[in-house]
Design an enzyme around this catalytic site. Structure first.
Site, mmCIF file in Angstrom:
data_model
loop_
_atom_site.group_PDB
_atom_site.id
_atom_site.type_symbol
_atom_site.label_atom_id
_atom_site.label_comp_id
_atom_site.label_asym_id
_atom_site.label_seq_id
_atom_site.Cartn_x
_atom_site.Cartn_y
_atom_site.Cartn_z
ATOM 1 N N LYS A 41 0.956 -1.152 -0.065
ATOM 2 C CA LYS A 41 0.029 -0.055 -0.014
ATOM 3 C C LYS A 41 0.961 1.360 -0.040
ATOM 4 O O LYS A 41 1.817 1.239 0.568
ATOM 5 C CB LYS A 41 -0.819 0.034 1.225
ATOM 6 C CG LYS A 41 -2.061 -1.182 1.245
ATOM 7 C CD LYS A 41 -2.908 -0.743 2.491
ATOM 8 C CE LYS A 41 -3.984 -1.962 2.418
ATOM 9 N NZ LYS A 41 -5.046 -1.875 1.583
ATOM 10 N N ARG A 72 -10.652 -11.644 2.500
ATOM 11 C CA ARG A 72 -11.237 -12.721 2.014
ATOM 12 C C ARG A 72 -10.575 -14.076 2.130
ATOM 13 O O ARG A 72 -11.166 -15.068 2.325
ATOM 14 C CB ARG A 72 -11.557 -12.541 0.542
ATOM 15 C CG ARG A 72 -10.567 -12.255 -0.342
ATOM 16 C CD ARG A 72 -10.982 -11.507 -1.578
ATOM 17 N NE ARG A 72 -10.939 -9.984 -1.428
ATOM 18 C CZ ARG A 72 -11.402 -9.390 -2.636
ATOM 19 N NH1 ARG A 72 -11.651 -9.826 -3.778
ATOM 20 N NH2 ARG A 72 -11.537 -8.007 -2.235
HETATM 21 N N1 BES Z 1 -8.039 -3.761 4.457
HETATM 22 C C1 BES Z 1 -8.316 -3.271 3.265
HETATM 23 C C2 BES Z 1 -9.756 -2.516 3.000
HETATM 24 C C3 BES Z 1 -9.820 -1.294 3.672
HETATM 25 C C4 BES Z 1 -9.405 -0.133 2.906
HETATM 26 C C5 BES Z 1 -10.216 -1.187 4.575
HETATM 27 C C6 BES Z 1 -9.545 1.063 3.353
HETATM 28 C C7 BES Z 1 -10.445 0.005 5.485
HETATM 29 C C8 BES Z 1 -9.932 1.155 4.754
HETATM 30 C C9 BES Z 1 -8.335 -4.706 2.452
HETATM 31 O O1 BES Z 1 -7.510 -5.794 2.874
HETATM 32 C C10 BES Z 1 -7.695 -4.234 0.930
HETATM 33 O O2 BES Z 1 -6.518 -3.879 0.704
HETATM 34 N N2 BES Z 1 -8.805 -4.384 -0.127
HETATM 35 C C11 BES Z 1 -8.366 -3.962 -1.274
HETATM 36 C C12 BES Z 1 -8.937 -5.203 -2.091
HETATM 37 C C13 BES Z 1 -8.339 -4.987 -3.444
HETATM 38 C C14 BES Z 1 -7.143 -5.417 -3.889
HETATM 39 C C15 BES Z 1 -9.298 -6.024 -4.526
HETATM 40 C C16 BES Z 1 -8.932 -2.714 -1.685
HETATM 41 O O3 BES Z 1 -9.947 -2.413 -1.310
HETATM 42 O O4 BES Z 1 -8.201 -1.938 -2.326
HETATM 43 MN MN MN Z 2 -5.403 -5.588 1.981
#
Ligand code: BES
Ligand code: MN
Ligand code: ZN
Length: 503
Positions: free
Chosen positions: A279, A353
């Site tokens: 990230k 997931r």
């Molecule tokens: N933990 C994150 C989602 C999240 C984002 C929670 C902002 C709280 C605030 C999750 O694990 C994630 O990174 N999701 C990705 C999924 C994508 C790669 C399909 C996302 O939402 O970008």
């Molecule tokens: Mn994630």
């Protein structure tokens, strides 16, 4: 935590909190203020002119303190638009905003309209939730911080009734375990690992009586998870020096028969760096909150046990830290989930997931379930779709979803139903495995929900709660919601068990 008292007699505190609302005259369209002081009569005429001079609006989240007449301080907390029947959630928030504004004070009396016991309970919750402060890691800066309001007396004609005492008791349990949820969320990954999360709940379960309270706790280590085929949890955790765990807390009522049997499953990523799909640095710190679902389901289960509700709960928290190392899961890796499905990991940042899939399959080995609820900070798309204050409900069972939606509203938690459109499912197809862990980007929250649905048996009522936005408040405090962990979902999970108890 603030200590609560009930009274219907004379006010002993030096601070009195009352409500302030506004209304527009039907005749001339002029706005005016209305003081809502519950069962205490105040000389409103003089006060209203002072408030008008001060420019008071009575809007929610406005807290005004003036020197009192019979008390040293008089505090007005905004209720928004004047209504004959004030919503419990409006009072919960107003009480919370006032309690927060009174940090540093030793005691205050709250006199707000309490026609029903449920309203008294909401106000009690608001006070306890609003006075929360996270000071665990302050050393030098602790002295200059105000501590939480020490005690609050709720003034109400209902004070003497046995129902009122019970309401305060329930509110105190909600306050205590909401604080626990928030503390865990606010605790950084330097101090909260999958292992320490488990140890925390092991000690809590022990403290409240263990098997005597109907609680059992069991923890699977990384070695056990590997041996038993939990490919999702181990794949996400393998890049970290802090190995993954699967925590299981089971609650069975001690004397009563269980009226319903639910499984609660919460996403427990103690830190989500994104793994090899790293990230961006800006904002990554908020990913200490990626275990909010796990904290909420575990704390809710303890709260349900403390309330001795006649329901059976099996709570699962798949815990892992999503990190980078030479051993981290790579994009294109294929993993085998618990139960046998293979997944092509195209994006290691879609890790929630993966850990949930394993835990959902495990939870369904209990064939007596009436329903299963998962809670997760699952997608950024959730925040885009519904904003930072509203969470999403997805389901395979409309009745269960409707029931939960109604309950969450009373509990004062904002959820909104979202669909699981079948046409998005094909985007999760993989050319090499049973499924990929990412699909179509548009509607990403729904795609994540569809991924989880693949792990749910079709005839089991299931709710998927994506709380990515509301779990963690990166803005200013408001109402009873502090900065940081909010405790989102805990109250609704407890309320779902309460509703089963009375059915
Ligand atoms: N933990 C994150 C989602 C999240 C984002 C929670 C902002 C709280 C605030 C999750 O694990 C994630 O990174 N999701 C990705 C999924 C994508 C790669 C399909 C996302 O939402 O970008
Ligand atoms: Mn994630
Ligand atoms: Zn995550």
């Amino acid at each position: 935590m603030t200590t609560l008292y009930l009274s219907d007699g004379i006010i002993k505190d030096e601070i009195l909190v009352v409500g302030l609302s506004h209304k527009k005259s039907m005749r001339d369209g002029k706005a005016s203020l209305v003081i809502e002081s519950g069962d205490i009569a105040l000389d409103t005429k003089k006060l209203l002119s002072i408030l008008a001079d001060m420019g008071a609006t009575g809007n929610s989240d406005e807290v005004i303190k003036i020197p009192g007449i019979t008390t040293r301080l008089l505090v007005f907390t905004g209720l928004g638009e004047n209504k004959a029947a004030i919503d419990d959630e409006v009072l919960r928030r107003a009480a919370g905003a006032a309690a927060r504004a009174l940090s540093g004070s030793s005691s205050a009396t709250f006199s707000l309209p309490t026609k029903k016991i449920s309203t008294l309970e909401a106000i009690a919750e608001g006070v306890l939730l609003g006075s929360y402060i996270f000071n665990k890691f302050r050393v030098d800066s602790l002295a200059e911080r105000n501590p939480s309001l020490k005690s609050a007396t709720l003034h109400s004609k209902q004070a003497g009734s046995p129902g009122a005492k019970e309401a305060i008791k329930r509110a105190s349990v909600i306050g205590k375990y909401s604080a626990l949820t928030r503390d865990l969320i606010n605790t950084p990954p330097s101090h909260l690992t999958p292992d320490s999360f488990c140890k925390e709940f092991t000690s809590i379960v022990k403290k409240i009586g263990g098997t005597a309270a109907g609680l059992k706790i069991s923890i699977m280590t990384e070695t056990q998870l590997k041996a038993k085929g939990y490919g999702g949890i181990t794949a996400v955790g393998q890049g970290s020096a802090n190995p993954p765990r699967l925590l299981h807390i089971s609650y069975r009522p001690v004397k009563a028969a269980a009226k319903k049997n639910y499984a609660y499953v919460g996403k427990g990523i103690t830190f989500d760096s994104g793994g090899l799909a790293l990230k961006p640095a800006a904002g990554m710190e908020a990913m200490k909150s990626d275990m909010s679902g796990a904290a909420a389901v575990c704390a809710a289960t303890i709260a349900i046990a403390v309330m001795k509700l006649p329901v059976a709960i099996d709570c699962y928290a798949p815990l892992a830290e999503n990190m980078i190392s030479d051993n981290a899961t790579r994009p294109s890796d294929i993993i085998t989930m618990y139960g046998g499905k293979t997944i092509e990991v195209l994006n290691p940042d879609a890790e929630g997931r993966l850990v949930l899939g394993d835990a959902l399959v495990k939870a369904q080995e209990n064939k007596g379930l009436d329903g299963i609820v998962d809670v997760a900070t699952l997608t950024g798309a959730q925040v885009v779709a519904l904003g930072t204050r509203t969470a999403a409900i997805m389901t395979n069972n409309q009745d269960f979803s409707d029931h939960f939606f109604a309950i969450s509203k009373v509990a004062g938690e904002a959820f909104w139903p979202m669909p699981l459109p079948v046409e998005l499912r094909a985007s999760l197809d993989s050319p090499v495995a049973d499924m990929a862990n990412i699909g179509e980007r548009m509607g990403g929250m729904l795609v994540a929900g569809l991924f989880l649905k693949e792990f749910i048996s079709a005839d089991l009522p299931w709710l998927h709660l994506d709380i990515a936005g509301p779990a963690y408040n990166e803005g200013d405090a408001y109402g009873y919601t502090p900065v940081g962990g909010t405790g989102m979902a805990l109250r609704s999970l407890v309320a779902l068990a309460q509703s089963a108890a009375i059915s």
